[in-house]
Design an enzyme around this catalytic site. Structure first.
Site, short mmCIF file in Angstrom:
data_model
loop_
_atom_site.label_atom_id
_atom_site.label_comp_id
_atom_site.label_asym_id
_atom_site.label_seq_id
_atom_site.Cartn_x
_atom_site.Cartn_y
_atom_site.Cartn_z
N GLU A 160 29.76 3.65 40.91
CA GLU A 160 29.22 4.97 41.19
C GLU A 160 30.33 5.99 41.04
OE1 GLU A 160 27.07 5.07 44.90
OE2 GLU A 160 26.01 3.25 44.35
N CYS A 283 27.62 -2.24 47.75
CA CYS A 283 27.75 -3.54 47.08
C CYS A 283 28.72 -4.52 47.74
CB CYS A 283 28.15 -3.34 45.63
SG CYS A 283 26.84 -2.55 44.68
#
Ligand SMILES: NC(=O)c1ccc[n+]([C@@H]2O[C@H](COP(=O)([O-])OP(=O)(O)OC[C@H]3O[C@@H](n4cnc5c(N)ncnc54)[C@H](O)[C@@H]3O)[C@@H](O)[C@H]2O)c1
Length: 454
Positions: A160, A283
């Site tokens: 990201e 994650c």
């Protein structure tokens, strides 16, 4: 090629937009009507650099819907990119994946469809998805004449904040499949990326050193394990340098020099050796937890991965310890946090270190002042019970504060005119949670500079 992407979150939306940019016809599907309405109005529901521009550039080949009947029939490739958050026991919650697979199965109708799982899922999940697809496909079979399909696994490695870059210029593409026809379809889908034959977007030129991208073609279980193994390794690297950082502080070594001198060894590599408050995001925490629980099902322990998780939690507590060492008393102190997003250039707050740090400070009676260039409103919405003052300007973070903690290394903070704020503080203490400020300069300006290791 006609492509459907199920789930328009950080992964699905990036995938859909990039595939449309490369010339494919893409329908992005989400059950969240508000997201789809926003996307249909040309706006992105997430903050991700360059996403808006590339979305606008690819608008002719990109559409958004909540209706599976619009999106799935006729698609050669259907990606599933729904969330797989952690359950309390560390296992990923697969309810979203199950529901997406059932809906896809009901609507498959093309000549041959590759259903590609992009969500991060435990080893064996592709077989499970296959069985769900088959059940719902067969239940709806009477309505169709054709519809052959096969499940593939294509784990996602984007970061990201650099999601478009990582999708167009990946280190590798991993595809797990036991069907040669699926492999051929995905090879065709990704050809422009694999061979780097597309014209790069003006906002994101191709990196100078970029060559052809390797396609790692594996069986299903290996592709699924590659994703977990990669994320756990990166998490371990971060926790390792943080563990060394704490020792460096004790023996009087400079952790930045240690990290540089260690990382320049090509066998080790310098990336993910940045000491600080540790990892966050959707994650690393969830995927290391899933790896440990999967291993436990096979009576296999993973002490290295467990230790990486413990060190990461310790780093968050270390912020409070550093402040306690300096301020002695936290109760009643005003403490400003610079940065809330789990990393710069995203508005994602999932498992962000800022959340734990803010909660621990409030629990100790501090009055906290929060600032983030993009994630402030989201933080307030997601943590309505947290007693905090949300600062519209950076001045407010420093004003009358006893300490300011740099939690997320947004470039805005690194480029601050720090001299302007020192006089605003009650006690000019700065805790550099990312080791990214210049200690000598801050000290010259009159700050008491603290870091995670020094
Ligand atoms: N975010 C990352 O950086 C990243 C990187 C690599 C892999 N992953 C993995 O990719 C997957 C997706 O992650 P994300 O961050 O994009 O999640 P996200 O929460 O941002 O997006 C998921 C989207 O799926 C939608 N959705 C849920 N159920 C649906 C259904 N049945 N039908 C249609 N839409 C549905 C949700 O509304 C949401 O918009 C996860 O498994 C994650 O672990 C994420």
């Amino acid at each position: 090629m006609r492509v459907c992407v199920v789930g328009t979150g950080y992964v699905g939306l990036t995938t859909g937009v990039c595939l449309a940019f490369l010339g494919h016809d893409v329908v992005c599907l989400d059950l969240d009507q508000a997201k789809i309405d926003l996307l249909n109005s040309g706006r992105s529901p997430i903050y991700e650099p360059h996403l808006d521009e590339i979305m606008a550039e690819s608008a002719d080949r990109l559409s958004f819907t909540t209706d599976y009947a619009d999106a799935v029939p006729g698609a050669e490739v259907v990606f599933i990119a729904v969330q797989t958050p952690s359950l309390a026991d560390g296992n990923p919650d697969l309810q979203f994946l199950r529901s997406a697979a059932e809906s896809v199965g009901r609507h498959i109708g093309g000549d041959f469809t590759v259903v590609v799982n992009k969500s991060t899922v435990p080893i064996g999940s592709s077989n499970w998805v296959d069985s769900i697809l088959r059940e719902s496909f067969e239940a709806a079979q009477a309505r169709r004449a054709n519809g052959e399909f096969s499940v593939a696994s294509n784990p996602e490695f984007l970061r990201e904040g650099a999601a478009i870059h990582d999708t167009l210029y990946p280190d590798r593409i991993v595809v797990g499949s036991d069907n040669p026809r699926s492999l051929e379809v995905l090879n065709r889908l990704y050809r422009a990326i694999l061979n780097q034959t597309f014209t790069p977007p003006t906002v994101l030129p191709r990196p100078g050193e970029m060559g052809a991208v390797p396609m790692v073609s594996t069986d299903l279980a290996s592709a699924e394990l590659i994703k977990y193994a990669a994320n756990a390794f990166l998490a371990i690297k971060i926790s390792y340098i943080n563990e060394i950082g704490l020792l460096a502080g004790k023996v009087g070594a400079d952790i930045l020099q240690v990290a540089r001198g260690t990382g320049l060894d090509a066998r080790i590599g310098s990336r993910f050796l940045q000491p600080g408050v540790g990892w966050g995001g959707s994650c690393f925490g969830k995927d290391t937890a899933a790896l440990i629980t999967t291993a436990a099902e096979y009576n296999h322990d993973m002490p290295i991965v467990k230790a990486a998780r413990e060190v990461n939690q310790l780093q968050r507590r270390m912020v409070i310890d550093r402040l306690l060492d300096e301020l002695r008393i936290i109760k009643g102190r005003k403490i400003g946090l610079l940065g809330l997003a789990f990393k710069p250039n995203t508005d994602d707050l999932r498992d962000a270190p800022s959340i734990d740090i803010a909660q621990m400070l409030v629990a100790r009676g501090a009055r906290i002042k929060l600032h983030d260039p993009v994630a402030g409103d989201r933080f307030r919405r997601e943590h309505p019970d947290l007693e905090a003052f949300y600062c519209a300007s950076i001045d407010e973070v420093f004003d009358d504060s006893d300490a300011v903690v740099l939690v997320t290394e947004w470039s805005q903070y690194l480029e601050l005119d720090w001299g302007k704020f020192v006089g605003l503080m009650r006690t000019p203490v700065v805790l550099d949670g990312r080791h990214c400020l210049d200690p000598a300069r801050l000290t010259r300006l009159g700050y008491k500079y603290l870091s995670m290791s020094r």
